[in-house]
Write a protein that holds these residues in place. Structure first.
Motif, PDB file in Angstrom:
ATOM      1  N   HIS A 108       1.736   5.191  -2.471  1.00 52.32           N
ATOM      2  CA  HIS A 108       1.229   6.164  -3.444  1.00 52.32           C
ATOM      3  C   HIS A 108       2.398   6.722  -4.240  1.00 52.32           C
ATOM      4  O   HIS A 108       3.011   7.712  -3.841  1.00 52.32           O
ATOM      5  N   ALA A 124      -2.267   2.593  -4.166  1.00 51.24           N
ATOM      6  CA  ALA A 124      -3.545   2.544  -3.454  1.00 51.24           C
ATOM      7  C   ALA A 124      -4.583   3.580  -3.886  1.00 51.24           C
ATOM      8  O   ALA A 124      -5.526   3.839  -3.147  1.00 51.24           O
ATOM      9  N   ASP A 140       2.359   2.858   3.279  1.00 55.18           N
ATOM     10  CA  ASP A 140       1.489   3.993   2.944  1.00 55.18           C
ATOM     11  C   ASP A 140       2.334   5.231   2.612  1.00 55.18           C
ATOM     12  O   ASP A 140       1.968   6.346   2.957  1.00 55.18           O
ATOM     13  N   LYS A 198     -10.388   0.913  -5.131  1.00 49.21           N
ATOM     14  CA  LYS A 198     -10.090   1.454  -3.807  1.00 49.21           C
ATOM     15  C   LYS A 198     -11.251   2.319  -3.345  1.00 49.21           C
ATOM     16  O   LYS A 198     -11.670   3.235  -4.056  1.00 49.21           O
ATOM     17  N   HIS A 255      -5.578  -0.750   6.166  1.00 48.73           N
ATOM     18  CA  HIS A 255      -5.274  -0.208   7.507  1.00 48.73           C
ATOM     19  C   HIS A 255      -5.860  -1.057   8.640  1.00 48.73           C
ATOM     20  O   HIS A 255      -5.140  -1.440   9.535  1.00 48.73           O
ATOM     21  N   HIS A 279       0.856  -1.197   0.000  1.00 48.61           N
ATOM     22  CA  HIS A 279       0.000   0.000   0.000  1.00 48.61           C
ATOM     23  C   HIS A 279       0.887   1.240   0.000  1.00 48.61           C
ATOM     24  O   HIS A 279       1.494   1.576   1.017  1.00 48.61           O
TER      25      HIS A 279
HETATM   26 ZN   LIG Z   1      -2.923   5.274   1.502  1.00 50.15          ZN
END
Ligand SMILES: [Zn+2]
Length: 577
Positions: free
Chosen positions: A106, A263, A471, A320, A408, A104
Motif C-alpha cells: 500500500h 492492493a 503488505d 480488490k 493472504h 501486495h
Molecule cells: Zn493489504
C-alpha cells in the motif's frame, strides 16, 4: 648514391604501392571486426554475480541493456569484447537479481506514514511534545499535525494528558495515534474541533478517558473513540497524495523493489498515479487493484475497460475485494468458532454472491479480481465464487488466463488447498505475516487448523502459483525480511529455534521466485519481468552480499547498492541516502 635516388615517376609508384598495402590492411581489419562487431547498447554491466531466475541460463556475469530492455546476458570477457564502445558499469562482484516485485503493498499508506510525525521509539512525553511543537512551528495555523508511534501498550498504566501538548501547540489541532492504533492522544484544539467535551458520550467499543475530578476529556481516546476526532482530519488533497506516493516509491526502490502491486486504489490515487507517471516522477512500476467496494469506480472501469500500459509503468486491470477481516482482532471468517473465543466465527465482509457477481462481470470485461481472504470460511467462499464465475462465463479459454487471486490465503481448510491449482487461482501470500502472527495465531485457531495456516509448502506443493509480498506498511517493505521469513519461519532474532511449523518453510530459490517470476505472473507480466533474460525489461536489483551463499540471518542485513528500472538507475546507495 644511385640506389638512393628515386625518380619522380618511381616515387609515385611507391605511393601507389603504399596505398594498396594500406587498403588491404583496412580491408583485413574490417573483416576482423565483422567477425566480432562491436554492438551498441546503452549500458553494459559486468563483473557481477547475476542470479537470473532463468532456468536455461541460471548464472551469468554481465548484462547489456538497450532501450530499457535486456539485450544480452553472458560472461564478462565475452561481453567486454561485444560491448567495447558502450557505457560500462563495473559491479565489483556484487550480486544482481531480477528487479524484485512486491505483489501486495500500500504505497499511499506507506507515504502517509512517511509524511506524519514519526514518534516510534521516542521514550518520554516531554520529547513527543517537543516534536509536535517543532512540527507546528513549520505548519500554518489550523493545519492538522498527525503523528503515530507512541507506545500505548507501555504507557497504559500512566497515559499522558493534553495539558503540555496543548500548551505547546495552541494554534494547531494535534492527533497522535498509538503504535498499535488502539489509542490516540489529542490536544485541546483537536478535541474542540471534534466537539469532544465533558458532555460527549463514549461511542460503542470506544472510551474517552476523563479527568476524575472535572470529567473533562484528558485527550486520550481508546479504540473507536479515536474516530470522534480522526473523522475531522481533512482527507488528502491530490498534491498531498502525489507527495506521499513519491516518498513511498522512493522508499521502495531504496529497498530494491522495482514493481509494486498496489492492493487498493481509490479514484484520487488513480489520478495521482497518472500524473506522477506523466510527469516522469514515478521511479517504480505499479500494478493497481481498484477498490472493488467503490460501486461508482467499479462501474466506471467496467465500462471503460482495463488500462494496460505498453510502457509497463502503470497498469490498471484488477479489482480488490475484502471477504473478511483479520485474524488478530478475530475478524477473519472461520468455518468453526475461534478456539479462544467460542462465541464467534468472525465476520464476512463481502458475501459469496457479491464476490461471484463482480468476478463474473470483471472476467467478461477483461479484469482480474484479487480478494482478501484470511479465515478458512472466507477462503472457501471466495474459491466457490471464483469457481462458479469461471464456469458461468462459458468461455473455453484455458484457466490460466483468468489468474484470479486470493490475497493472504492465510488459514485454509486442507481440502481447499488443491482447489487453487485446479482452478488456476493464485495464492498471494506474505511471509512476514506468519512470523508476526506466530505468537498468538495458534491460540485463535487451535492445534489442528494451524496446520493449514500460512501453509506455504502445502500451497506450493499443490502446484499453485504463489507470489510473495509484504503488505507494507503493516509489515516492513524490505523484501529480504520476507525472504528470510519464508526460508526460516523465524523472527529476526532467530525465534523459535528451528522455525515455527518448519515443515512449511520455502527454499531460497522458491522464495526468490515468489518475489520475481511468480509476482510477474500474478500481474500478467511474465514475458516482460521476473527474470534476467534477453528481451525482458531491464529491471535489476543489485545487492552487496551473495544471497545464495550467506547464512539466513545475514539476509536480513543485505545492502541494496543500486536499483535499475528500465535500465535507469533509480536508486544508487553511493549518492542517495
Ligand atoms: Zn493489504
Amino acid at each position: 648514391m644511385r640506389t638512393a635516388y628515386i625518380k619522380p615517376d618511381s616515387l609515385s609508384r611507391v605511393f601507389a604501392l603504399l596505398l594498396l598495402v594500406s587498403l588491404f590492411a583496412a580491408i583485413s581489419v574490417s573483416a576482423q571486426t565483422s567477425a566480432l562487431p562491436s554492438r551498441s547498447a546503452d549500458l553494459f554491466l559486468f563483473n557481477a554475480h547475476v542470479v537470473t531466475m532463468n532456468e536455461k541460463q541460471p548464472l551469468a556475469q554481465a548484462v547489456a541493456i538497450h532501450g530499457g530492455r535486456i539485450v544480452w546476458v553472458g560472461d564478462s570477457d565475452e561481453g567486454k569484447k561485444l560491448y567495447s564502445s558502450t557505457h560500462t558499469m563495473d559491479l565489483h562482484g556484487a550480486t544482481v537479481l531480477p528487479g524484485l516485485i512486491d505483489a501486495h503493498g500500500h504505497l499511499i499508506n506507506l507515504g502517509e506514514s512517511l509524511v506524519r510525525l514519526n514518534l516510534k521509539d521516542i521514550p518520554t512525553e516531554k520529547e513527543i511534545v517537543e516534536r509536535a511543537k517543532q512540527r507546528a512551528g513549520s505548519a500554518s495555523p489550523g493545519e492538522w499535525i498527525v503523528g503515530w508511534g507512541w507506545d500505548e501498550g507501555k504507557w497504559a498504566s500512566n497515559y499522558p494528558t493534553n495539558q503540555a501538548l496543548s500548551a505547546a501547540t495552541p494554534n494547531n489541532p494535534v492527533f497522535l495515534v498509538g503504535l498499535h492504533t488502539f489509542a490516540a492522544w489529542a490536544n485541546r484544539r483537536a478535541l474542540e474541533i471534534a466537539g469532544v467535551n465533558k458532555d460527549a458520550k463514549d461511542p460503542e467499543n470506544g472510551k474517552i478517558l476523563r479527568d476524575e475530578k472535572t470529567g473533562e476529556p484528558t485527550g486520550i481516546l481508546l479504540n473507536h473513540a479515536q474516530e470522534l476526532v480522526s473523522r475531522h482530519i481533512p482527507s488528502m488533497t491530490l498534491a498531498q497524495a502525489k507527495h506521499a506516493m513519491q516518498l513511498a516509491a522512493h522508499e521502495c526502490v531504496r529497498n530494491g523493489l522495482t514493481s509494486v502491486h498496489e492492493a487498493k486504489v481509490t479514484p484520487l490515487m488513480v489520478q495521482a498515479f497518472h500524473e506522477l507517471v506523466r510527469e516522469g516522477r514515478m521511479p517504480l512500476r505499479v500494478y493497481a487493484m481498484l477498490d472493488g467496494a467503490d460501486k461508482n469506480l467499479v462501474e466506471e472501469w467496467l465500462k471503460r475497460g482495463p488500462e494496460i500500459d505498453s510502457h509497463h509503468q502503470l497498469t490498471i486491470r484488477s479489482f480488490k475485494l475484502f471477504a473478511d477481516g483479520a485474524l488478530g482482532s478475530r475478524g477473519a471468517a472461520l468455518l468453526e468458532p475461534y478456539s479462544d473465543a467460542p462465541q464467534t466465527k468472525g465476520v464476512t465482509t463481502t458475501p459469496e454472491a457479491d464476490v461471484y457477481n463482480l468476478t463474473r462481470r470483471a472476467l467478461q470485461g477483461g479484469f482480474q479480481v484479487c480478494t482478501h481472504a484470511i479465515g478458512d470460511a472466507a477462503n472457501r467462499s471466495v474459491l466457490n465464487a471464483y469457481e462458479r464465475a469461471i464456469q458461468d462465463i462459458h468461455d473455453a479459454r484455458p484457466l490460466f488466463l483468468w489468474r484470479l487471486r486470493i490475497e493472504h490465503a492465510q488459514v485454509l481448510a486442507p481440502e481447499d488447498i488443491p482447489r487453487f491449482a485446479k482452478l488456476g487461482i493464485i495464492a498471494s501470500m506474505q511471509p512476514t505475516h506468519a512470523t508476526s502472527d506466530m505468537p498468538w495465531a495458534e491460540k485463535r485457531v487451535g492445534p489442528e487448523r494451524i496446520k493449514g495456516a500460512y501453509a506455504w509448502r502445502s500451497v506450493k506443493d499443490s502446484g499453485a502459483h504463489m507470489p510473495l509480498s509484504s503488505d507494507f506498511p503493516g509489515e516492513t517493505l524490505n523484501p529480504f525480511y520476507g525472504t528470510y521469513a519464508a526460508i526460516t519461519r523465524q523472527d529476526p532474532q532467530g525465534n523459535p529455534l528451528g522455525g515455527w511449523h518448519p515443515e512449511q518453510k520455502l527454499t531460497l530459490e522458491e522464495a526468490l521466485r515468489g518475489y520475481t517470476v511468480e509476482a510477474a505472473y500474478a500481474e500478467f507480466e511474465e514475458k516482460d519481468k521476473g527474470s534476467i533474460e534477453k528481451g525482458k525489461l531491464a529491471d535489476l536489483t543489485v545487492i552487496a552480499q551473495d544471497i545464495t551463499k550467506i547464512p539466513a540471518p545475514e539476509i536480513l542485513s543485505i545492502h541494496v547498492i543500486k536499483t535499475l528500472v528500465g535500465g535507469n538507475v533509480v536508486y544508487d546507495a553511493a549518492t542517495d541516502h
